[in-house]
Design an enzyme around this catalytic site. Structure first.
Site, mmCIF file in Angstrom:
data_model
loop_
_atom_site.group_PDB
_atom_site.id
_atom_site.type_symbol
_atom_site.label_atom_id
_atom_site.label_comp_id
_atom_site.label_asym_id
_atom_site.label_seq_id
_atom_site.Cartn_x
_atom_site.Cartn_y
_atom_site.Cartn_z
ATOM 1 N N HIS A 187 -7.080 11.623 2.018
ATOM 2 C CA HIS A 187 -6.028 12.533 2.466
ATOM 3 C C HIS A 187 -5.796 12.317 3.949
ATOM 4 O O HIS A 187 -6.739 12.039 4.688
ATOM 5 C CB HIS A 187 -6.443 13.992 2.210
ATOM 6 N N ASP A 226 -5.566 16.343 -6.518
ATOM 7 C CA ASP A 226 -5.006 15.643 -7.674
ATOM 8 C C ASP A 226 -6.039 14.965 -8.549
ATOM 9 O O ASP A 226 -5.723 14.506 -9.642
ATOM 10 C CB ASP A 226 -3.979 14.607 -7.199
HETATM 11 N N1 CMC Z 1 -8.539 4.354 -2.243
HETATM 12 C C1 CMC Z 1 -9.031 3.332 -1.505
HETATM 13 N N2 CMC Z 1 -8.932 3.224 -0.179
HETATM 14 C C2 CMC Z 1 -8.307 4.213 0.469
HETATM 15 C C3 CMC Z 1 -7.776 5.321 -0.211
HETATM 16 C C4 CMC Z 1 -7.907 5.372 -1.609
HETATM 17 N N3 CMC Z 1 -7.420 6.383 -2.310
HETATM 18 N N4 CMC Z 1 -7.205 6.159 0.685
HETATM 19 C C5 CMC Z 1 -7.373 5.591 1.882
HETATM 20 N N5 CMC Z 1 -8.044 4.421 1.753
HETATM 21 C C6 CMC Z 1 -8.487 3.527 2.836
HETATM 22 C C7 CMC Z 1 -7.328 2.742 3.418
HETATM 23 O O1 CMC Z 1 -7.175 1.499 2.739
HETATM 24 C C8 CMC Z 1 -7.787 2.575 4.853
HETATM 25 O O2 CMC Z 1 -8.789 1.571 4.878
HETATM 26 P P1 CMC Z 1 -8.902 0.579 6.164
HETATM 27 O O3 CMC Z 1 -9.209 1.466 7.317
HETATM 28 O O4 CMC Z 1 -9.996 -0.365 5.787
HETATM 29 O O5 CMC Z 1 -7.570 -0.114 6.275
HETATM 30 C C9 CMC Z 1 -8.494 3.882 5.170
HETATM 31 O O6 CMC Z 1 -8.959 4.363 3.887
HETATM 32 C C10 CMC Z 1 -7.584 4.922 5.812
HETATM 33 O O7 CMC Z 1 -6.495 5.137 4.948
HETATM 34 P P2 CMC Z 1 -4.986 5.315 5.387
HETATM 35 O O8 CMC Z 1 -4.110 4.675 4.360
HETATM 36 O O9 CMC Z 1 -4.816 4.929 6.817
HETATM 37 O O10 CMC Z 1 -4.878 6.890 5.301
HETATM 38 P P3 CMC Z 1 -3.550 7.725 5.271
HETATM 39 O O11 CMC Z 1 -3.832 9.011 5.935
HETATM 40 O O12 CMC Z 1 -2.368 6.946 5.763
HETATM 41 O O13 CMC Z 1 -3.320 7.958 3.683
HETATM 42 C C11 CMC Z 1 -3.227 8.891 1.531
HETATM 43 C C12 CMC Z 1 -3.560 9.132 3.011
HETATM 44 C C13 CMC Z 1 -3.320 10.220 0.766
HETATM 45 C C14 CMC Z 1 -1.775 8.377 1.398
HETATM 46 C C15 CMC Z 1 -4.226 7.857 0.960
HETATM 47 O O14 CMC Z 1 -5.551 8.326 1.074
HETATM 48 C C16 CMC Z 1 -3.920 7.526 -0.506
HETATM 49 O O15 CMC Z 1 -3.031 6.705 -0.788
HETATM 50 N N6 CMC Z 1 -4.654 8.158 -1.486
HETATM 51 C C17 CMC Z 1 -4.385 7.943 -2.880
HETATM 52 C C18 CMC Z 1 -3.166 8.743 -3.288
HETATM 53 C C19 CMC Z 1 -3.463 10.223 -3.415
HETATM 54 O O16 CMC Z 1 -4.451 10.626 -4.014
HETATM 55 N N7 CMC Z 1 -2.552 11.042 -2.847
HETATM 56 C C20 CMC Z 1 -2.632 12.498 -2.975
HETATM 57 C C21 CMC Z 1 -2.796 13.178 -1.671
HETATM 58 S S1 CMC Z 1 -3.191 14.916 -1.904
HETATM 59 C C22 CMC Z 1 -1.774 15.595 -2.602
HETATM 60 C C23 CMC Z 1 -0.666 15.698 -1.644
HETATM 61 O O17 CMC Z 1 -0.827 16.367 -0.607
HETATM 62 O O18 CMC Z 1 0.409 15.142 -1.926
#
Ligand code: CMC
Length: 434
Positions: free
Chosen positions: A311, A369
């Site tokens: 998140h 989720d």
């Molecule tokens: N699985 C694997 N790796 C992950 C995941 C995941 N679900 N989420 C983040 N990472 C990794 C990402 O690859 C990055 O790694 P590195 O530093 O090596 O490049 C690191 O963790 C930081 O991630 P980020 O993409 O910079 O984080 P963000 O804040 O931009 O993304 C997120 C947040 C929710 C989009 C992401 O965690 C994600 O895509 N999760 C899966 C989708 C999900 O479950 N979304 C629901 C969110 S809660 C409901 C809502 O509020 O809508």
């Protein structure tokens, strides 16, 4: 918002004059540096793709402490609201008005919402224009936007009474529209709302009753749906809420703004994650396949993510995920599905991920989720409608945030700037010379 005694000073290594900027304190959470005069004074913008360090508004509705894993609606912890805080309509009242209702206020609010549950009879023709296999989110974007063409009497955003009526209409009609989208997709007749039922029980009635067989209300399942709605009701300035605020900042009507929020919520990184998380569990199939799946998640070239994990704000266990896991257990128990293979798989996957260095070092924890898909599936809600349920729950948050924005004297049309990296000015050449 109060002024801090501390000021921020921005200085430049080329000797340009430095700039002093005020710092404001909220009631809780990080302070903000007011950069509004930056461009006028220095000719520079700030650069912050994804708004990693940008507060785009002030708000008194929802507060998240991502490190602690804390979520407050108007100051009340989500755990207390979900367990002792009454039903979803009490949460709606709280988000809209700032306080929990007393008994008389609740009765009046429930009566007002209930009075607006039906949609105009013409609405069915909008549904009939869609293919039966249309994704419910595309149907909802269209039909919620279409509401604006029916309620000309509540579209003046400068009139507080119009804003109030639109807010109630949206909260009251969303369950009807979501249930209609479902009924249309399976070829069953639309079911009219029943105003003698609670908000959640009525939704289940519209989803699962048919003209030949009424749906029998099960209190455990109704309570589970109500909890899903409470947990998803608002979440501060997330992508869809910011979309609603940005759309609303131009003066667009509330139905159009909520349709924009629904479009944003549809994305798999946001509201689409519950659908994606359940599909992921189904694809993994068995506990034996978890190590191979985790290997793929860690491989950056695979494009595979552990859906329902991670998140932007929570760097700890999402408090909603804990409550959802509890609800998941209760619902499966009630339905005699304690041995549900997907629930067992989800728990095993969560345990392995929480011990794995990749997830630990990145502070990736289950979000709401991860378990909500299993609960919804057990309630009989099809996967393709999960994000529609999220939209139904979030409508109150969107509309509360929209109302707050309209009443904010600091509100301006949202207009981000850019760092331009394209061509400089050049001459258009006739086609034969290109
Ligand atoms: N699985 C694997 N790796 C992950 C995941 C995941 N679900 N989420 C983040 N990472 C990794 C990402 O690859 C990055 O790694 P590195 O530093 O090596 O490049 C690191 O963790 C930081 O991630 P980020 O993409 O910079 O984080 P963000 O804040 O931009 O993304 C997120 C947040 C929710 C989009 C992401 O965690 C994600 O895509 N999760 C899966 C989708 C999900 O479950 N979304 C629901 C969110 S809660 C409901 C809502 O509020 O809508």
């Amino acid at each position: 918002m109060t002024n801090s005694e501390i000021k921020a000073t921005l200085s430049f290594s080329d000797g340009s004059p430095s700039l002093e900027m005020p710092i404001y304190k909220g009631t809780v959470g990080p302070d903000v540096i007011d950069i509004r005069k930056l461009y006028a004074t220095t000719g520079m913008f700030t650069y912050d793709p994804g708004f990693m360090s940008t507060a785009a508004c002030n708000s008194s509705i929802t507060y998240i402490d991502g490190d602690k894993g804390e979520l407050l609606y108007r100051g009340y912890p989500i755990e207390q609201l979900a367990v002792n805080g009454g039903d979803f309509l009490e949460t709606c009242y709280l988000l809209l008005n700032g306080e929990l209702p007393n008994a008389a206020e609740k009765e009046k609010f429930v009566a007002t919402v209930t009075n607006h549950t039906m949609v105009h009879e013409q609405m069915q023709f909008f549904f009939r224009g869609f293919r039966r296999d249309a994704h419910p989110m595309s149907v909802l974007v269209g039909t919620v936007g279409a509401l604006a063409s029916f309620y000309h009497d509540s579209l003046d955003i400068n009139d507080p009474h119009h804003r109030e009526v639109s807010a109630i209409r949206l909260i009251a009609k969303m369950p009807t529209l979501v249930a209609m989208a479902y009924k249309y997709s399976i070829g069953q007749p639309f079911v009219y709302p029943r105003n003698d039922l609670s908000y959640s029980a009525n939704f289940m009635h519209m989803m699962f009753s048919t003209p030949c067989a009424p749906y029998k209300t099960n209190e455990v399942l109704v309570r589970a749906l109500d909890r899903i709605l409470i947990l998803h009701a608002d979440h501060e300035q997330n992508a869809s809420t910011s979309t609603v605020r940005l759309a609303g900042s131009s003066g667009a009507n509330p139905f159009a703004c909520i349709a924009a929020g629904i479009a944003c919520l549809w994305g798999p990184a946001h509201g689409g994650a519950n659908e994606a998380a359940l599909s992921m569990l189904e694809e993994i199939g068995s506990v034996d396949h978890i190590p191979e799946f985790i290997r793929q998640v860690k491989d950056k070239n695979s494009g595979v993510k552990l859906m329902g994990f991670g998140h932007r704000v929570y760097k700890n266990y999402d408090p909603r995920a804990k409550l959802m896991r509890e609800t998941c257990y209760e619902v499966l128990q009630e339905l005699g599905l304690q041995d549900d293979p997907l629930f067992k798989l989800a728990m095993a996957l969560e345990k392995i991920a929480l011990e794995d260095e990749y997830f630990v070092s990145r502070k990736l924890y289950p979000n709401v989720d991860f378990y909500s898909g299993i609960v919804q599936r057990a309630l009989g809600i099809p996967t393709s409608l999960f994000t529609g349920i999220f939209a139904l729950a979030r409508t109150v948050g969107w509309i509360a945030q929209w109302k707050e924005m309209i009443s904010d004297p600091e509100q301006k049309i949202g207009r981000p700037r850019q760092l331009f990296v394209g061509s400089q000015t050049r001459e258009v050449q006739p086609i034969e010379k290109r």
